[in-house]
Design a protein around this motif. Sequence first.
Motif, PDB file in Angstrom:
ATOM      1  N   LEU A 124     -56.562  11.852  -6.892  1.00 16.81           N
ATOM      2  CA  LEU A 124     -55.377  11.026  -7.089  1.00 16.81           C
ATOM      3  C   LEU A 124     -55.858   9.658  -7.548  1.00 16.81           C
ATOM      4  O   LEU A 124     -56.771   9.084  -6.953  1.00 16.81           O
ATOM      5  CB  LEU A 124     -54.587  10.881  -5.791  1.00 16.81           C
ATOM      6  N   VAL A 125     -55.260   9.131  -8.599  1.00 16.51           N
ATOM      7  CA  VAL A 125     -55.658   7.822  -9.102  1.00 16.51           C
ATOM      8  C   VAL A 125     -54.413   6.946  -9.226  1.00 16.51           C
ATOM      9  O   VAL A 125     -53.325   7.420  -9.567  1.00 16.51           O
ATOM     10  CB  VAL A 125     -56.384   7.923 -10.463  1.00 16.51           C
ATOM     11  N   TYR A 126     -54.594   5.673  -8.924  1.00 18.56           N
ATOM     12  CA  TYR A 126     -53.495   4.711  -9.018  1.00 18.56           C
ATOM     13  C   TYR A 126     -54.085   3.341  -9.311  1.00 18.56           C
ATOM     14  O   TYR A 126     -55.288   3.110  -9.098  1.00 18.56           O
ATOM     15  CB  TYR A 126     -52.638   4.713  -7.748  1.00 18.56           C
ATOM     16  N   PRO A 127     -53.280   2.407  -9.824  1.00 15.40           N
ATOM     17  CA  PRO A 127     -53.851   1.183 -10.399  1.00 15.40           C
ATOM     18  C   PRO A 127     -54.586   0.271  -9.439  1.00 15.40           C
ATOM     19  O   PRO A 127     -55.544  -0.365  -9.838  1.00 15.40           O
ATOM     20  CB  PRO A 127     -52.633   0.468 -11.000  1.00 15.40           C
ATOM     21  N   SER A 128     -54.158   0.133  -8.192  1.00 17.11           N
ATOM     22  CA  SER A 128     -54.784  -0.875  -7.337  1.00 17.11           C
ATOM     23  C   SER A 128     -54.759  -0.444  -5.892  1.00 17.11           C
ATOM     24  O   SER A 128     -53.809   0.184  -5.428  1.00 17.11           O
ATOM     25  CB  SER A 128     -54.063  -2.219  -7.478  1.00 17.11           C
ATOM     26  N   ALA A 129     -55.812  -0.805  -5.160  1.00 16.49           N
ATOM     27  CA  ALA A 129     -55.851  -0.535  -3.720  1.00 16.49           C
ATOM     28  C   ALA A 129     -55.123  -1.606  -2.934  1.00 16.49           C
ATOM     29  O   ALA A 129     -54.843  -1.445  -1.757  1.00 16.49           O
ATOM     30  CB  ALA A 129     -57.305  -0.447  -3.244  1.00 16.49           C
ATOM     31  N   ARG A 130     -54.800  -2.731  -3.588  1.00 18.24           N
ATOM     32  CA  ARG A 130     -54.084  -3.818  -2.921  1.00 18.24           C
ATOM     33  C   ARG A 130     -52.593  -3.683  -3.167  1.00 18.24           C
ATOM     34  O   ARG A 130     -52.148  -3.338  -4.245  1.00 18.24           O
ATOM     35  CB  ARG A 130     -54.560  -5.169  -3.437  1.00 18.24           C
ATOM     36  N   LEU A 131     -51.808  -3.944  -2.149  1.00 22.36           N
ATOM     37  CA  LEU A 131     -50.353  -3.915  -2.246  1.00 22.36           C
ATOM     38  C   LEU A 131     -49.851  -2.581  -2.800  1.00 22.36           C
ATOM     39  O   LEU A 131     -49.023  -2.526  -3.711  1.00 22.36           O
ATOM     40  CB  LEU A 131     -49.858  -5.070  -3.121  1.00 22.36           C
ATOM     41  N   VAL A 132     -50.371  -1.492  -2.261  1.00 20.79           N
ATOM     42  CA  VAL A 132     -49.946  -0.162  -2.676  1.00 20.79           C
ATOM     43  C   VAL A 132     -48.497   0.053  -2.239  1.00 20.79           C
ATOM     44  O   VAL A 132     -48.125  -0.243  -1.105  1.00 20.79           O
ATOM     45  CB  VAL A 132     -50.857   0.918  -2.053  1.00 20.79           C
ATOM     46  N   SER A 133     -47.673   0.583  -3.134  1.00 23.16           N
ATOM     47  CA  SER A 133     -46.261   0.773  -2.819  1.00 23.16           C
ATOM     48  C   SER A 133     -46.084   1.843  -1.758  1.00 23.16           C
ATOM     49  O   SER A 133     -46.946   2.704  -1.555  1.00 23.16           O
ATOM     50  CB  SER A 133     -45.482   1.173  -4.080  1.00 23.16           C
ATOM     51  N   ALA A 134     -44.935   1.804  -1.104  1.00 23.76           N
ATOM     52  CA  ALA A 134     -44.632   2.809  -0.086  1.00 23.76           C
ATOM     53  C   ALA A 134     -44.556   4.200  -0.701  1.00 23.76           C
ATOM     54  O   ALA A 134     -44.925   5.192  -0.064  1.00 23.76           O
ATOM     55  CB  ALA A 134     -43.322   2.463   0.613  1.00 23.76           C
TER      56      ALA A 134
END
Length: 299
Positions: free
Chosen positions: A269-279
């Motif tokens: 699984l990949v997503y843009p940022s580890a900070r402030l990850v959406s719910a």
Amino acid sequence: MDRLDAMRAFVTVAELRGFAPAARRLGLSAPSVTRLVAGLEHHLAIRLLQRTSRAVALTDAGARYLDRARRILGDVAEAEATARAERTLPSGRFVVAASRTFGRREVAPLLARFLAAHPTVVGHLDLGDRNVNLIDEGVDLAVRIGVLEDSSLTVRRVGATRRVTVASPAYLTRSPRLRSPDDLARHRVIHFAGVSAAPEWRFHHRGHDHRVPIRPAFITNSAEAAIAHAELAGGVTMVLAYQAAPAIAAGRLRVVLPRWEPPPLPIQLVYPSARLVSANVRAFIDLVVATARWQFVDV
């Protein structure tokens, strides 16, 4: 001067009718509150408060400004509460990208479960065999197979799959023995372009990579088409294990050359940022980790 801080100081002074009580409520010093209100008056070029040694009173302009300032601060508080809720409770638009076959077979049912559990989320599933740019294309999370080159993305490994070489029992019965990749020269080859764009297959044996040229009898960009052709005794094909797993389990295909397979590929699984990850992202990752069985190594 921070405009909202100054506005908040003014409203508090007006409501408590004094700088000292306002300072105590705001957790500031009285001089700091005085400077904030003075700065706001200077910015507006009007006097908002009448100050005497005994009391603080609103001017006519201050009374009118107080009503608007309260509404503005209320709107800001509501906007902040909404933003915080989006980080704690899944809601709104949620875009997931995946490859066509894996997305249809594995991701779509999981996304359906996610949406059933979170009815305020609007799900979008983008299926395609190219790696989309998550930020540019507004994708919240992607499911990708293979080693990733983009180090700016946050990665969570959730499974693995092999590359398998398969053929039908009927084809293998009437064809020359297939003991090494070099024997492919005597076989009909079905080339799934998703495994390799070049007309070659990559193998691995005893710590060494082997690239074997192929002369395909059938070429397709669809794993399902390659598998279906192999099931009809059309030849030998190389696909990812999850793609052929149902046919292998049913006995319609048989794995050949298992000792020549390259190392398994990670499913991530990949997503843009580890900070402030959406719910939404956080809850979907939790669902995948808790329920998905994406280990396709022992097929």
